[in-house]
Design a protein around this motif. Structure first.
Motif, PDB file in Angstrom:
ATOM      1  N   UNK A   1     -10.229  -6.408  19.124  1.00 31.23           N
ATOM      2  CA  UNK A   1      -9.085  -6.848  18.312  1.00 31.23           C
ATOM      3  C   UNK A   1      -8.157  -5.672  18.014  1.00 31.23           C
ATOM      4  N   UNK A   2      -6.860  -5.944  18.088  1.00 34.13           N
ATOM      5  CA  UNK A   2      -5.860  -4.933  17.772  1.00 34.13           C
ATOM      6  C   UNK A   2      -5.146  -5.382  16.510  1.00 34.13           C
ATOM      7  N   UNK A   3      -5.053  -4.486  15.522  1.00 37.16           N
ATOM      8  CA  UNK A   3      -4.439  -4.867  14.256  1.00 37.16           C
ATOM      9  C   UNK A   3      -3.013  -4.350  14.178  1.00 37.16           C
ATOM     10  N   UNK A   4      -2.110  -5.254  13.917  1.00 38.49           N
ATOM     11  CA  UNK A   4      -0.704  -4.902  13.758  1.00 38.49           C
ATOM     12  C   UNK A   4      -0.535  -4.315  12.352  1.00 38.49           C
ATOM     13  N   UNK A   5      -0.335  -3.016  12.280  1.00 38.04           N
ATOM     14  CA  UNK A   5      -0.325  -2.346  10.973  1.00 38.04           C
ATOM     15  C   UNK A   5       0.811  -2.810  10.082  1.00 38.04           C
ATOM     16  N   UNK A   6       1.895  -3.278  10.689  1.00 41.16           N
ATOM     17  CA  UNK A   6       3.018  -3.752   9.872  1.00 41.16           C
ATOM     18  C   UNK A   6       2.722  -5.119   9.287  1.00 41.16           C
ATOM     19  N   UNK A   7       2.021  -5.939  10.072  1.00 39.08           N
ATOM     20  CA  UNK A   7       1.767  -7.302   9.597  1.00 39.08           C
ATOM     21  C   UNK A   7       0.567  -7.369   8.668  1.00 39.08           C
ATOM     22  N   UNK A   8      -0.418  -6.506   8.875  1.00 39.01           N
ATOM     23  CA  UNK A   8      -1.627  -6.577   8.055  1.00 39.01           C
ATOM     24  C   UNK A   8      -1.266  -6.389   6.583  1.00 39.01           C
ATOM     25  N   UNK A   9      -1.683  -7.351   5.756  1.00 35.69           N
ATOM     26  CA  UNK A   9      -1.332  -7.295   4.343  1.00 35.69           C
ATOM     27  C   UNK A   9      -2.483  -6.765   3.505  1.00 35.69           C
ATOM     28  N   UNK A  10      -3.623  -6.537   4.132  1.00 34.18           N
ATOM     29  CA  UNK A  10      -4.749  -5.979   3.401  1.00 34.18           C
ATOM     30  C   UNK A  10      -5.495  -6.973   2.535  1.00 34.18           C
ATOM     31  N   UNK A  11      -5.525  -8.239   2.935  1.00 31.68           N
ATOM     32  CA  UNK A  11      -6.199  -9.242   2.100  1.00 31.68           C
ATOM     33  C   UNK A  11      -7.717  -9.140   2.242  1.00 31.68           C
ATOM     34  N   UNK A  12      -8.193  -8.578   3.349  1.00 28.64           N
ATOM     35  CA  UNK A  12      -9.630  -8.365   3.504  1.00 28.64           C
ATOM     36  C   UNK A  12     -10.409  -9.581   3.956  1.00 28.64           C
ATOM     37  N   UNK A  13      -9.731 -10.650   4.361  1.00 25.52           N
ATOM     38  CA  UNK A  13     -10.457 -11.851   4.793  1.00 25.52           C
ATOM     39  C   UNK A  13     -11.250 -11.577   6.067  1.00 25.52           C
ATOM     40  N   UNK A  14     -10.681 -10.743   6.966  1.00 25.27           N
ATOM     41  CA  UNK A  14     -11.372 -10.452   8.226  1.00 25.27           C
ATOM     42  C   UNK A  14     -12.632  -9.637   7.969  1.00 25.27           C
ATOM     43  N   UNK A  15     -12.573  -8.763   6.949  1.00 24.57           N
ATOM     44  CA  UNK A  15     -13.739  -7.950   6.619  1.00 24.57           C
ATOM     45  C   UNK A  15     -14.893  -8.848   6.185  1.00 24.57           C
TER      46      UNK A  15
END
Lengths: 270, 194
Positions: free
Chosen positions: A168-182
């Protein structure tokens, strides 16, 4: 006959009018004054309804904020400026608690299809959680990313894409840091890190050097070379792969050069 | 009207001519909201509330507007109009005066606005030639019967959730079979009052 028609129309119209007028009056007489601050706070929240705060959507969180039953730091997605504006609206003296470091998620694994060995060919449901239940997944490494995109399916911001080599590649601009993926990742291979920091050890394996190398050529072998070269002494080991203390890291990039297996990356440079 | 007559109306509406299980009115909420005991109770309370008020108001509309003007054929549309407006009004008042009750009744109150059981009670009251008080009693008793039926159903369905149902019957089919059996059981009350 025609009088009958006129009468019935008149009666129904009168009945409807009286009932309508009654309802209109009741709506005004029994109007409920809703705290206008709730709407003001709601306007400042991200509006993604991701649920990371623990409330059913942004409106529930806005209500809790105004009542005072929720903390302003509860929303991990809000930017600092938005949090400060919310603090102005509800007058909560919590400004010092507002976290200035925005967190983003990162996949702590760089073992793609070429570098990481497999035990068997998995042809079941394309979901990491399902694959984990089947003999702990097809990857030989017990800690690495399975690459089936469970994180992609839970991301409410469409910030994660799958690379051709199944990482998986994370788009740093789009990632809002909600932590759901974690939370969703069955391998605990996703972690949150401060956005300002770029250096990250992309390996999750705590196995000893030999065992780790047998399953993946990109696995951290705990050689301590990165820790020795780091001028800020930001890299440390505690029963696992190299870890970085982001409070000390200066993003100098020396460890990236030094790592013999090349598992330390500057994630903010692609 | 004496006590005996009222008792007969109540027993008849609750058990013998149960609106859901014998007259088959209000099957939609009966099957839709009977998955959990708690929500079933909320639905039952809301129906009781609406049916009692609706029987009273439709009786007034029938006897003071439609009958004197000889407009009986407007009964259905007039009743729907009155019931719908009434439920809206009651909802507004409850929301203002008792937020707790509003939370308890919640979504169910507007849901039953034009429920066939509510309209059915109103029409049956008129057909049976009840006076004002018997209409009110009949409406309340019918709603209690509805609540009884939906709570029984919810209790059974909560147990069905935990039992080993053949795959083909899981979900709605077993619910419909259960409803049928429950309805058959209530046939046992027929002939109870002579």
């Amino acid at each position: 006959m025609s009088s009958n028609i006129i009468l019935s129309v008149a009666v129904l119209a009168a009945l409807g009018f009286i009932l309508g007028a009654g309802l209109a009056y009741a709506a005004r007489a029994f109007a409920i004054t809703r705290d206008p601050r709730i709407d003001a706070v709601l306007a400042e929240l991200p509006g993604a309804n991701c649920g990371a705060c623990g409330y059913p959507g942004c409106s529930g969180y806005a209500e809790a904020l105004v009542i005072g039953s929720a903390l302003i730091t509860g929303c991990p997605v809000s930017r600092k400026e938005a949090s400060e504006r919310i603090a102005d609206i509800i007058g909560q003296e919590e400004r010092m608690n507002i976290n200035s470091d925005k967190l983003i998620s990162v996949v702590k694994c760089c073992g793609n299809n070429n570098t990481s060995a497999r035990i068997f060919n998995y042809s079941g449901l394309e979901d990491c959680r399902a694959a984990t239940r089947f003999y702990d997944g097809p990857k030989k490494c017990r800690h690495g990313c399975l690459g089936m995109g469970t994180c992609i399916s839970v991301c409410p911001f469409n910030a994660i894409t799958m690379s051709p080599l199944k990482l998986p590649v994370i788009d740093r601009d789009r990632c809002a840091g909600c932590g759901l993926c974690v939370d969703a990742c069955p391998r605990q291979v996703m972690v949150m890190m401060p956005e300002r920091s770029g250096i990250q050890v992309l390996c999750n394996s705590g196995e000893a050097a030999k065992a780790a190398r047998q399953v993946c050529s990109k696995s951290c072998i705990k050689c301590h070379k990165c820790a020795n070269i780091c001028p800020a002494e930001a890299i440390f080991f505690d029963n696992g792969p190299a870890k970085i203390n982001f409070d000390l890291c200066t993003n100098c990039g020396l460890c990236v050069q030094e790592c013999p297996v090349k598992c330390i990356y500057e994630t903010n440079r692609g | 009207m004496d006590i005996r007559e009222i008792m007969i109306v109540i027993i008849s509406a609750v058990l013998i001519n149960n609106y859901v299980l014998q007259r088959f009115l209000g099957c939609c909420p009966y099957l839709g909201v009977s998955k959990q005991l708690e929500t079933a109770l909320g639905m039952g309370m809301a129906v009781t509330f609406v049916m009692a008020i609706a029987s009273a108001f439709t009786w007034i509309v029938q006897h003071y507007i439609l009958l004197p003007l000889d407009l009986i054929f407007l009964q259905t549309i007039a009743f729907i109009l009155v019931i719908a407006a009434l439920v809206q009004f009651v909802e507004l008042v409850i929301r203002k005066s008792s937020p707790t009750l509003y939370q308890a009744l919640g979504i169910y109150l507007p849901l039953i606005t034009t429920n066939c059981a509510v309209l059915g009670v109103a029409v049956i009251n008129i057909r049976a030639g009840y006076g004002f008080l018997p209409s009110l009693v009949n409406g309340t008793a019918a709603a209690i019967g509805f609540t009884l039926a939906i709570i029984l159903m919810a209790g059974i369905r909560e147990r069905i959730e935990l039992s080993d149902v053949p795959p083909a019957l899981r979900g709605v089919p077993i619910a419909l079979i259960t409803a049928g059996l429950l309805s058959l059981a209530f046939f046992g009350f027929a002939g109870m009052v002579k």
